[in-house]
Design a protein around this motif. Structure first.
Motif, short mmCIF file in Angstrom:
data_model
loop_
_atom_site.label_atom_id
_atom_site.label_comp_id
_atom_site.label_asym_id
_atom_site.label_seq_id
_atom_site.Cartn_x
_atom_site.Cartn_y
_atom_site.Cartn_z
N ALA A 1 9.89 84.68 3.51
CA ALA A 1 9.89 83.27 3.91
C ALA A 1 10.61 82.41 2.87
CB ALA A 1 8.47 82.78 4.11
N ALA A 2 10.30 82.60 1.60
CA ALA A 2 10.93 81.78 0.55
C ALA A 2 12.43 82.01 0.52
CB ALA A 2 10.31 82.11 -0.81
N GLY A 3 12.88 83.25 0.71
CA GLY A 3 14.31 83.52 0.72
C GLY A 3 15.04 82.79 1.83
N LEU A 4 14.41 82.70 3.00
CA LEU A 4 15.03 81.99 4.12
C LEU A 4 15.11 80.49 3.86
CD1 LEU A 4 13.38 83.96 7.06
CD2 LEU A 4 15.80 83.99 6.42
N PHE A 5 14.08 79.91 3.25
CA PHE A 5 14.13 78.48 2.92
C PHE A 5 15.21 78.19 1.88
CE2 PHE A 5 9.79 78.17 4.76
CZ PHE A 5 9.99 77.06 5.56
N LEU A 6 15.35 79.07 0.90
CA LEU A 6 16.38 78.87 -0.12
C LEU A 6 17.78 78.96 0.49
CD1 LEU A 6 14.89 80.91 -3.10
CD2 LEU A 6 15.16 78.43 -2.98
N ARG A 7 17.97 79.87 1.41
CA ARG A 7 19.27 79.99 2.07
C ARG A 7 19.59 78.72 2.87
NH1 ARG A 7 20.33 84.31 6.83
NH2 ARG A 7 19.02 82.77 7.89
N ALA A 8 18.60 78.17 3.57
CA ALA A 8 18.82 76.96 4.35
C ALA A 8 19.19 75.79 3.45
CB ALA A 8 17.57 76.63 5.16
N LEU A 9 18.53 75.67 2.31
CA LEU A 9 18.83 74.57 1.40
C LEU A 9 20.23 74.71 0.81
CD1 LEU A 9 17.35 72.07 0.34
CD2 LEU A 9 16.57 73.45 -1.61
N ALA A 10 20.63 75.93 0.50
CA ALA A 10 21.96 76.17 -0.07
C ALA A 10 23.07 75.79 0.91
CB ALA A 10 22.10 77.63 -0.49
N ARG A 11 22.77 75.84 2.21
CA ARG A 11 23.78 75.53 3.23
C ARG A 11 23.93 74.02 3.49
NH1 ARG A 11 22.77 80.26 7.86
NH2 ARG A 11 23.73 81.97 6.65
N GLU A 12 23.03 73.22 2.96
CA GLU A 12 23.15 71.77 3.10
C GLU A 12 24.23 71.24 2.14
OE1 GLU A 12 21.55 69.58 5.09
OE2 GLU A 12 20.25 71.07 6.09
N ARG A 13 24.94 70.22 2.57
CA ARG A 13 26.05 69.70 1.75
C ARG A 13 25.54 68.63 0.78
NH1 ARG A 13 31.04 69.21 6.15
NH2 ARG A 13 31.09 71.44 6.69
N VAL A 14 24.65 69.06 -0.11
CA VAL A 14 24.13 68.16 -1.15
C VAL A 14 24.16 68.90 -2.47
CG1 VAL A 14 22.62 66.91 0.45
CG2 VAL A 14 21.74 68.90 -0.79
N SER A 15 24.12 68.16 -3.55
CA SER A 15 24.10 68.77 -4.89
C SER A 15 22.80 69.53 -5.09
CB SER A 15 24.24 67.68 -5.95
OG SER A 15 24.02 68.24 -7.24
N LEU A 16 22.91 70.70 -5.69
CA LEU A 16 21.73 71.52 -5.98
C LEU A 16 21.28 71.39 -7.43
CD1 LEU A 16 22.70 74.78 -4.02
CD2 LEU A 16 21.29 72.86 -3.25
N ARG A 17 21.88 70.47 -8.17
CA ARG A 17 21.49 70.30 -9.58
C ARG A 17 20.16 69.56 -9.69
NH1 ARG A 17 26.66 67.53 -12.23
NH2 ARG A 17 26.40 66.32 -10.31
N PRO A 18 19.37 69.88 -10.71
CA PRO A 18 18.12 69.14 -10.93
C PRO A 18 18.40 67.67 -11.25
CG PRO A 18 18.17 71.18 -12.21
CD PRO A 18 19.55 70.98 -11.67
N ARG A 19 17.56 66.78 -10.75
CA ARG A 19 17.65 65.35 -11.03
C ARG A 19 16.30 64.89 -11.56
NH1 ARG A 19 19.44 62.53 -5.70
NH2 ARG A 19 19.26 60.71 -7.07
N PRO A 20 16.15 64.80 -12.88
CA PRO A 20 14.84 64.49 -13.47
C PRO A 20 14.20 63.21 -12.94
CG PRO A 20 16.36 65.25 -15.16
CD PRO A 20 17.17 65.10 -13.90
#
Length: 442
Positions: A206-225
């Protein structure tokens, strides 16, 4: 009836509510459903493995549900941004929640391995039960980071009103677990530990599928404190609220464990059914979180109030129906979870409390969802702490000292739920929760 369902607000189409609630029901039901599968599989190993699963499961639940702000808080913030037409910012909330979930999950895994044994011994009066619980828990803890990543994924997807993909992801994981659990427990011969391995496999998928979906979104994946700090601000009150829940629920399991092995086994069966149905009822609350947050983000307090009344009415009807269903199956259903005659003899002492509380739970969970969606976490924190301190905890520990057994434990739960019912009804009716804007101040 219409006035009750929709006080001072606009109704939304029932199809829209169901479009969010039905997939959410599948997601919410999945985790307790595979715990119920574990309970049914492990229960036929005997009372001691079932008691070990009860205690180990309670400890893991204490950890994971303490961090539900990764789901509920993310939904609240994401839904407001989505309602304001700011989808990229809404998805970015999910990115930051996922980073937070990964970091916290690693801490839980590392700390849990060293604390599992002393915590289990503290909560159980029986060294044999504690030993079986630790054996299960040390394996199950490897799923902690995965559980939290899944929470964050559910949170942002619900906020943008995408309820179908989370259902597919969770069903993929838990379908694998349902197949693996009986195989690992019996033919493979791993016993109680086999159920823990099956659960970790489900969480990994389940976690792997959620991570894949997030990676496919066109937004920055960098942490924002700065965003993470804002999420923690809302999370603070939700964590304190969860602490109140867990102090009560772990106390209940600890008192049951000190009563007898049969009592804690019976409590495990009825308690897991309670958790399962709580999350079934909470499917309407998930719809409320998304719809209320979006309405307030779009500046429509009237629509938010309408959704609140409508979903509260649905929750009441749903709770009554569930209570009637489980009253009718009281003579048959417990046998699906255990064949131990001592455990079966104890189950009725909790069963009828469980049945009677379903309508109350339907209203309470619906309004919890409304207030979480509105970001009214401070009120929920105070109401839950008050109900725990005044209602549940005194009766739980009195049950131990006075020998009231399961009936005393479930009386405490009943008082807890009734106090929460009064609090959320008053808050709903006064309307102070309906604060409009894309972001609600902490």
């Amino acid at each position: 009836m219409g006035k009750i369902a929709n006080p001072d607000g606009e109704r939304v189409a029932p199809r829209r509510v169901l479009g969010l609630a039905v997939p959410a029901l599948g997601v919410l039901a999945a985790e307790p459903l595979y715990v119920l599968v574990d309970t049914a599989v492990v229960g036929h190993l005997g009372a001691l493995p079932l008691a070990g699963l009860a205690l180990g499961g309670a400890i893991l639940t204490l950890v994971s549900t303490q961090l539900t702000f990764l789901s509920y808080g993310t939904t609240s913030r994401t839904a407001r941004l989505h309602g304001a037409g700011r989808r990229a910012e809404a998805v970015s909330e999910g990115v930051q929640a996922t980073w937070l979930a990964f970091a916290v999950g690693l801490l839980v895994l590392i700390a849990g391995q060293s604390l599992a044994d002393p915590v289990a011994r503290l909560l159980s009066g029986d060294p044999a039960i504690a030993g079986r619980a630790v054996s299960w828990l040390r394996i199950a803890l490897f799923g902690a980071p995965l559980i939290l990543i899944t929470m964050a994924g559910n949170g942002w997807m619900r906020g943008v009103q995408d309820a179908v993909r989370p259902l597919r992801y969770v069903l993929a994981g838990n379908g694998a677990s349902a197949v693996l659990c009986p195989i690992l427990v019996y033919p493979v011969g791993w016993g109680l530990e086999g159920s823990a391995v099956a659960n970790v496999v489900a969480q990994l998928i389940a976690a792997g599928l959620f991570l894949r979906a997030l990676a496919r979104e066109r937004v920055s994946l960098r942490p924002r404190p700065a965003v993470v700090r804002a999420q923690l601000g809302l999370g603070r009150d939700l964590v304190l609220r969860s602490l109140a829940f867990q102090a009560c629920f772990v106390s209940a399991t600890a008192v049951a464990a000190r009563t007898s092995t049969e009592a804690v086994g019976a409590h495990q069966v009825v308690w897991q059914l309670w958790i399962f149905l709580s999350l079934v009822l909470d499917s309407l609350a998930i719809a409320a979180q998304s719809l209320v947050g979006a309405a307030l983000g779009a500046g429509s307090a009237r629509r938010a109030r309408g959704v609140a009344g409508q979903i509260t009415w649905y929750g009441l009807v749903f709770g009554v129906a569930l209570g009637l269903l489980f009253a009718a199956t009281s003579g048959l259903l417990p046998h699906a979870f255990t064949s131990d005659t001592g455990v079966l003899a104890q189950i009725p002492h909790a069963w009828w409390f469980f049945v009677a509380l379903q309508p109350v739970a339907g209203v309470v969970f619906a309004l919890d969802g409304v207030l979480v969606g509105a970001g009214d976490a401070a009120f929920l924190r105070t109401a839950t702490l008050g109900a725990a301190v005044l209602g549940f905890l005194p009766l739980i520990w009195a049950s131990l000292g006075l020998g009231w057994g399961l009936a005393g434990i479930w009386t405490g739960l009943s008082v807890f739920m009734l106090l929460r019912l009064v609090a959320v009804l008053v808050r709903w009716r006064n309307g102070r929760w309906a604060v409009v804007g894309a972001v609600r101040a902490s």
